[in-house]
Design an enzyme around this catalytic site. Structure first.
Site, PDB file in Angstrom:
ATOM      1  N   ILE A  11       0.846  -1.204   0.000  1.00 51.55           N
ATOM      2  CA  ILE A  11       0.000   0.000   0.000  1.00 51.55           C
ATOM      3  C   ILE A  11       0.880   1.253   0.000  1.00 51.55           C
ATOM      4  O   ILE A  11       0.577   2.250  -0.656  1.00 51.55           O
ATOM      5  CB  ILE A  11      -0.960  -0.007   1.215  1.00 51.55           C
ATOM      6  CG1 ILE A  11      -1.782  -1.306   1.216  1.00 51.55           C
ATOM      7  CG2 ILE A  11      -1.881   1.204   1.184  1.00 51.55           C
ATOM      8  CD1 ILE A  11      -2.567  -1.554   2.501  1.00 51.55           C
ATOM      9  N   SER A 123      -7.135  -1.141  10.497  1.00 54.57           N
ATOM     10  CA  SER A 123      -7.729  -2.210   9.704  1.00 54.57           C
ATOM     11  C   SER A 123      -9.142  -2.482  10.190  1.00 54.57           C
ATOM     12  O   SER A 123      -9.446  -2.329  11.384  1.00 54.57           O
ATOM     13  CB  SER A 123      -6.871  -3.464   9.889  1.00 54.57           C
ATOM     14  OG  SER A 123      -7.552  -4.595   9.422  1.00 54.57           O
ATOM     15  N   THR A 125     -10.161  -5.117  10.789  1.00 53.77           N
ATOM     16  CA  THR A 125     -10.034  -6.223  11.744  1.00 53.77           C
ATOM     17  C   THR A 125     -10.228  -5.753  13.189  1.00 53.77           C
ATOM     18  O   THR A 125     -10.538  -6.562  14.058  1.00 53.77           O
ATOM     19  CB  THR A 125      -8.679  -6.939  11.518  1.00 53.77           C
ATOM     20  OG1 THR A 125      -8.704  -8.181  12.180  1.00 53.77           O
ATOM     21  CG2 THR A 125      -7.528  -6.136  12.011  1.00 53.77           C
ATOM     22  N   TYR A 147      -2.871  -9.681  15.766  1.00 51.04           N
ATOM     23  CA  TYR A 147      -2.675  -8.613  14.782  1.00 51.04           C
ATOM     24  C   TYR A 147      -3.717  -7.511  14.991  1.00 51.04           C
ATOM     25  O   TYR A 147      -3.384  -6.317  15.106  1.00 51.04           O
ATOM     26  CB  TYR A 147      -2.767  -9.175  13.356  1.00 51.04           C
ATOM     27  CG  TYR A 147      -2.921  -8.109  12.294  1.00 51.04           C
ATOM     28  CD1 TYR A 147      -1.893  -7.209  12.030  1.00 51.04           C
ATOM     29  CD2 TYR A 147      -4.110  -7.975  11.571  1.00 51.04           C
ATOM     30  CE1 TYR A 147      -2.050  -6.215  11.068  1.00 51.04           C
ATOM     31  CE2 TYR A 147      -4.266  -6.995  10.608  1.00 51.04           C
ATOM     32  CZ  TYR A 147      -3.234  -6.109  10.365  1.00 51.04           C
ATOM     33  OH  TYR A 147      -3.394  -5.130   9.428  1.00 51.04           O
ATOM     34  N   LYS A 151      -3.396  -3.439  16.330  1.00 48.62           N
ATOM     35  CA  LYS A 151      -3.944  -2.235  15.673  1.00 48.62           C
ATOM     36  C   LYS A 151      -4.839  -1.470  16.650  1.00 48.62           C
ATOM     37  O   LYS A 151      -4.811  -0.241  16.714  1.00 48.62           O
ATOM     38  CB  LYS A 151      -4.740  -2.624  14.417  1.00 48.62           C
ATOM     39  CG  LYS A 151      -3.886  -3.156  13.284  1.00 48.62           C
ATOM     40  CD  LYS A 151      -3.054  -2.041  12.658  1.00 48.62           C
ATOM     41  CE  LYS A 151      -2.131  -2.535  11.580  1.00 48.62           C
ATOM     42  NZ  LYS A 151      -1.196  -1.523  11.090  1.00 48.62           N
TER      43      LYS A 151
END
Ligand code: NAD
Ligand code: UFG
Length: 341
Positions: A11, A123, A125, A147, A151
């Site tokens: 990205i 994210s 997520t 993960y 974040k």
């Protein structure tokens, strides 16, 4: 000058292209743990402008301070970090170290240098299993793996920092499923080893680097039983970062009680089989698949409510699934082995 941590990654490299095209000066700060310096050569080929490069690790505060001073950056876009959900379950400490400690050191360095504008890669997520769809930014945050929790922890750290000093200008961007590649076919996603994510796996099957796609489950409560996600073209996503920078510079932002937190998604969900069919169509290649058991930790459906990004950033995704697949295929067919081709 913008310091782009992780700017050589998937990205990051696409965002560097859009920043350079828009006239920003860019310094990339990357340790190349999951990327190839060739990506930056390609960025220069596309834009005709050279991003500066400082090789270093975000966890090294002194190195970040030196990079901020050397580049004279007045804003940071922070992509650097680890991103594989499965790996994070096996190696949680690496994820907390890279993602949480790495961001903490970066923030300390920014504070020391008086650089107070930050765009952070979060994210979808962080939402965990959706209680309600589409996902709005006010959906409860309940990540289900290390993960995602890394974040979420960084988001909390940023919210606390902003509460303590509202002269910071912070945007938290929650990406949905970034896919596709730059139209030039010169930069794209180059996963190491067997891809975890759907689109790069499909691309490698189409180019005959892998034999068959495993579709993880067809008994979800979705129209065709396979998982539904909000795929977003990486170029649209990259442009979202420019819009976030622009919004942070708007004095109105002073009026926000919190960090500028927005979803970057299209608002539209596609199933695994929708993606397979679209890819076959644009590539003209078969993508053989078999139905396999569900992947542990997967959810049925996940897609964004993208209204807030439109309201606050004047940003909206423009490119659809066909453009995502076509650009992925263009990159994959020119670079069958990624940057090593
Ligand atoms: P990527 O792995 O391609 O890019 C990350 C870059 O950061 C790489 O160039 C890597 O070498 C560098 N890096 C990693 N740790 C570093 C460190 N400690 N110091 C300096 N550089 C370091 O990943 P990407 O897909 O471009 O993702 C960028 C960001 O967006 C990540 O923070 C990721 O968690 C987040 N994100 C990605 C997705 C996705 O599906 N790709 C989805 C949501 C959020
Ligand atoms: N899938 C397959 N076969 C594969 C790979 C994936 O059937 O070989 C399916 C998955 O089961 C899921 C869908 O394709 O239904 C998408 O899977 P991805 O692995 O591409 O993406 P995820 O939604 O699982 O996760 C991604 C990123 C996370 C991020 C999340 C939300 O990997 O880092 O999107 O933004 F947190």
């Amino acid at each position: 000058m913008i310091l782009v941590t992780g700017g050589a990654g998937y990205i990051g490299s696409h965002t560097c292209v859009e920043l350079l095209n828009a006239g920003f000066d860019v310094t990339v700060f990357d340790n190349f743990y999951n990327s190839n310096p060739e990506a930056l050569v390609r960025v220069e080929q596309i834009t005709g402008r050279k991003p500066e490069l400082i090789q270093g690790d975000c966890r090294d505060r002194a190195a970040v301070v030196a990079a901020l001073k050397q580049s004279q950056a007045n804003a940071v876009i922070h992509f650097a970090g680890l991103k594989a959900v499965g790996e994070s379950v096996e190696q949680p400490l690496s994820y907390y170290d890279n993602n949480v400690v790495g961001t903490l050191r970066l923030l300390e360095a920014m504070q020391e240098c008086g650089v107070k504008t930050l765009v952070f890669s979060s994210s979808a997520t962080v939402y965990g299993d959706p209680v309600q769809l589409p996902l709005t930014e006010s959906h409860p945050l309940a990540p289900t793996n290390p993960y995602g929790r890394s974040k979420w922890m960084v988001e909390e750290m940023l919210r606390d920092l902003y509460r303590s000093d509202n002269t910071f200008r912070i945007s938290i961007l929650r990406y949905f499923n970034p896919v596709g590649a730059h139209d030039s076919g010169l930069i794209g996603e180059d996963p190491q080893g067997i891809p975890n994510n759907l689109m790069p796996f499909v691309a490698q099957v189409a180019v005959k680097r892998r034999e068959i796609l495993n579709v993880w489950g067809n008994d979800y409560p979705t129209p065709d039983g396979t998982g539904v996600r909000d795929y977003i073209h990486v170029v649209d996503l990259a442009l979202g970062h420019l819009k976030a920078l622009e919004a942070l510079r708007n004095p109105q932002v002073n009026k926000f009680p919190e960090c500028l937190t927005v979803n970057l998604g299209t608002g539209r969900g596609y199933s695994v089989l929708d993606v397979v069919r679209a890819y076959e169509q644009v590539s003209g290649r078969p993508v053989p698949y078999r139905i396999a058991p569900r992947r542990p930790g997967d959810i049925a459906s996940c897609y964004a409510d993208p209204k807030r990004a439109l309201e606050l950033l004047s940003w909206q995704a423009k490119l659809g699934l066909d453009a995502m697949c076509a650009s992925s295929w263009h990159w994959q067919s020119i670079n069958p082995k990624g940057y090593q081709s």
